[in-house]
Design an enzyme around this catalytic site. Structure first.
Site, PDB file in Angstrom:
ATOM      1  N   HIS A  18       0.811  -1.200   0.000  1.00 56.11           N
ATOM      2  CA  HIS A  18       0.000   0.000   0.000  1.00 56.11           C
ATOM      3  C   HIS A  18       0.853   1.263   0.000  1.00 56.11           C
ATOM      4  CE1 HIS A  18      -2.425  -3.162   1.966  1.00 56.11           C
ATOM      5  NE2 HIS A  18      -3.424  -2.630   1.307  1.00 56.11           N
ATOM      6  N   GLY A 316       1.444   3.756  10.623  1.00 58.27           N
ATOM      7  CA  GLY A 316       0.032   3.888  10.294  1.00 58.27           C
ATOM      8  C   GLY A 316      -0.876   4.065  11.486  1.00 58.27           C
ATOM      9  N   ASP A 344       2.600   4.581   5.470  1.00 60.76           N
ATOM     10  CA  ASP A 344       3.751   4.156   4.675  1.00 60.76           C
ATOM     11  C   ASP A 344       4.163   5.155   3.605  1.00 60.76           C
ATOM     12  OD1 ASP A 344       4.098   1.905   6.157  1.00 60.76           O
ATOM     13  OD2 ASP A 344       3.697   0.473   4.551  1.00 60.76           O
ATOM     14  N   ARG A 421      -4.487  14.115   4.869  1.00 62.68           N
ATOM     15  CA  ARG A 421      -5.350  15.224   5.286  1.00 62.68           C
ATOM     16  C   ARG A 421      -5.282  16.379   4.289  1.00 62.68           C
ATOM     17  NH1 ARG A 421      -7.051  11.412   8.385  1.00 62.68           N
ATOM     18  NH2 ARG A 421      -5.995  11.098  10.365  1.00 62.68           N
ATOM     19  N   ARG A 502     -10.757  17.603  15.487  1.00 59.61           N
ATOM     20  CA  ARG A 502      -9.422  17.316  14.960  1.00 59.61           C
ATOM     21  C   ARG A 502      -8.977  18.553  14.194  1.00 59.61           C
ATOM     22  NH1 ARG A 502      -9.507  12.765  10.694  1.00 59.61           N
ATOM     23  NH2 ARG A 502     -10.078  14.522   9.378  1.00 59.61           N
ATOM     24  N   THR A 533     -12.766  19.594   4.782  1.00 58.15           N
ATOM     25  CA  THR A 533     -12.595  18.162   4.531  1.00 58.15           C
ATOM     26  C   THR A 533     -11.921  18.003   3.170  1.00 58.15           C
ATOM     27  OG1 THR A 533     -13.703  16.002   4.500  1.00 58.15           O
ATOM     28  CG2 THR A 533     -14.865  17.835   3.466  1.00 58.15           C
TER      29      THR A 533
END
Length: 573
Positions: A18, A316, A344, A421, A502, A533
């Site tokens: 991944h 992670g 990762d 993000r 957050r 977002t």
């Protein structure tokens, strides 16, 4: 003479599955970095070589691969031999002759490849860019995570925790870091993996491992203490500094662990996630609680041992912002730095930094490492596709007015963020003051579960006004409680179950246009914050190009697209 390093994280063969990525370092500083998923449009770009990300790094400085001084790979395949005994044991214990033979074959092939051809597979892919290749160096997975956490932290000394599913042979590592070196002081070997423990609960609840863990974290605050669930989980795992989750994780993947959870909890797994009952919420709450309990105890034990109260986190599992909050709130902790590209994809950053003394690396304050697009290129796109647009004299003021009026805005500005993000470069924005904003974005824009919360971007100067901790938080990687007297101004960005959030705090030097937008919104509404977002539809990577932004704008319930100096609006009936 300029020194160029390319650090690339493949997701093929022994190098993981991944989040492939590439980062270009110029004289020790990362100048361009991007995940391959932003090009393939396949989230996490599973089992992919970062070919397009590498080319983008080279193009950023108009380089050929032969111009590089070194290529760094954040994984050392030879270390896989450290877990040969586990794979052999797994093969012997696998049920059925076919599964035994398949597991045994995998074990033998893995060991041969890791011992005799550790980089040849990657070299063959890199040679497509040109020859001769510069020297290629492999660096252990968890060392790269550790460097990504400590080197840009600004700390002189710290405890570093790297926590994920698995490196070459290790799943959690404790490090003692100083300005001179990183020293590995404790290793929790695979399969004793907190990442796989949480992934198993994620799969049991109907989501997919390495993708749905954040959803389980978001579900957890809706739950409560449930003694029956907690007792059943504690029968399967030990928590704390000497944690042991191997009864659940001793087979690679989550199938074995999910089977065990079904037996222990006396309930079948959720095949498809949907509207959860209280029992499922309680399970998420309990799993989150045990994860937090364990990582906090590991951190506190290391703090006492090394007499430093700074903690740096990567891997992670460090994407779990509720966990990061618990670490920060420990009485033993003075300060915490979490690598914003903690998973990762951030290994490429760590690989480049690991070749420097920690004290030589500047504190990381942003992650705007990706591509940007020229105004003329965007104008040409809009005109070629006969898309009507305007060019306001003051884009920030115009967008702020529309946000204050309740519109939902796609915001595409400057260099793209690296990491999971959106931080004001590729964002969807809304008014943070009303829960209606949250519900509309979930239902009509993101097309996702309506119980999932959103986060705010606020001026750094407003952190004391809104946040219990009141510290700068530029990466949206840590949770905080919102001050009760100010919660009414941020209803759309509070977690409905516990009034936490957050946050991202923004300074002018980090992203000038985004800072001006939030400042204009404050001038209009008195609230120096917006709902933020990521600019992507459900299960899609964040948009990279203007074309992708326009496509998503018309496919989502957005009212306005602000793309550099231009504004695109949908026709009203």
């Amino acid at each position: 003479m300029t020194n160029y390093l390319l650090a690339c994280k493949p997701a093929i063969g022994l190098y993981g599955q991944h989040d492939p990525s590439a980062v270009l370092f110029e004289d020790g500083t990362p100048v361009f970095g991007v995940e391959e998923e932003r090009y393939t449009r396949d989230k996490h770009a599973t089992e992919t070589f970062p070919e397009q990300a590498i080319q983008a790094c080279l193009d950023h400085r108009d380089l050929e691969i032969t111009d590089l001084d070194r290529i760094l790979l954040p994984y050392d395949p030879e270390l896989r031999s450290e877990i040969a005994s586990h794979y052999l044991e797994d093969a012997v214990r696998a049920p059925g002759l076919l599964r035994k033979l398949t597991a045994l074959e995998r074990t033998i092939v893995t060991q041969i490849r890791s011992r005799f051809v550790p980089t040849r597979q990657i070299e063959a892919r890199l040679e497509s860019f040109g020859t001769p290749l510069p020297p290629i160096e492999t660096i252990p997975h968890h060392r790269c995570h550790a460097a990504s956490a400590f080197h840009p932290s600004g700390f002189d000394e710290a405890v570093v925790l790297t926590v994920d599913a698995k490196g070459e042979y290790d799943s959690t590592v404790v490090w003692h870091a100083t300005g001179r070196r990183l020293k590995r002081v404790r290793t929790y070997d695979h399969p004793n993996s907190l990442g796989l423990f949480f992934a198993t609960v994620t799969e049991y609840l109907g989501y997919r491992m390495f993708n749905g863990e954040g959803k389980v974290m978001g579900l957890a605050p809706y739950g409560d203490d449930n003694p029956e669930i907690e007792s059943a989980l504690r029968e399967l795992i030990d928590t704390g500094v000497d944690y042991d989750v191997t009864d659940l994780t001793k087979r690679w993947g989550t199938g074995h662990g999910v089977d065990m959870l079904e037996d222990a909890l006396e309930r079948p797994r959720t095949e498809e996630p949907g509207e959860y009952g209280q029992w499922e919420k309680d399970l998420a709450y309990t799993a989150q609680k045990l994860l937090e309990e364990t990582v906090v105890e590991i951190a506190e034990d290391a703090i006492e041992r090394f007499d430093t109260a700074n903690v740096a986190l990567a891997g992670g599992v460090a994407l779990n912002c509720k966990l990061n909050k618990r670490v920060r709130e420990s009485p033993a902790v003075d300060d915490v730095f979490v690598q914003p590209v903690a998973h990762d994809a951030g290994l490429a950053l760590g690989a480049g930094w690991s070749r420097q003394r920690p004290a030589a690396v500047d504190r990381q304050t942003d992650v705007y490492l990706g591509p940007a697009f020229e105004t003329d290129e965007i104008r040409s796109l809009l005109e070629t596709n006969k898309i009507e647009y305007s060019e306001p004299d003051d884009v920030e003021r115009y967008v702020a007015e529309r946000l204050a009026a309740g519109d939902l805005v796609g915001w595409f500005q400057g260099r793209m963020e690296m990491g999971p993000r959106a931080l004001g470069a590729r964002s969807i924005l809304a008014d943070p003051r009303s829960a209606d904003s949250r519900d509309r974005v979930n239902r009509f824009v993101k097309h996702r579960e309506e119980w999932r919360p959103f986060a705010p971007s606020m001026l750094e100067s407003a952190a004391d006004r809104y946040l219990a901790d009141g510290r700068p938080a530029p990466f949206m990687i840590d949770a905080d409680d919102v001050r009760s007297e100010a919660a009414g101004e941020l209803e759309a960005v509070l977690h409905p179950a516990d009034d936490s959030t957050r946050p991202q705090t923004v300074r002018e030097d980090q992203h000038p246009r985004y800072y001006r937008l939030i400042s204009e919104f404050e001038n209009i509404t008195g609230v120096p914050a917006v709902l933020n977002t990521s600019f992507n539809d459900h299960a899609e990577p964040i948009v990279r190009t203007p074309t992708q932004a326009v496509k998503d704008f018309y496919g989502m319930g957005l009212d306005l697209l602000a793309i550099e100096d231009f504004v695109v609006e949908k026709e009203t009936a």
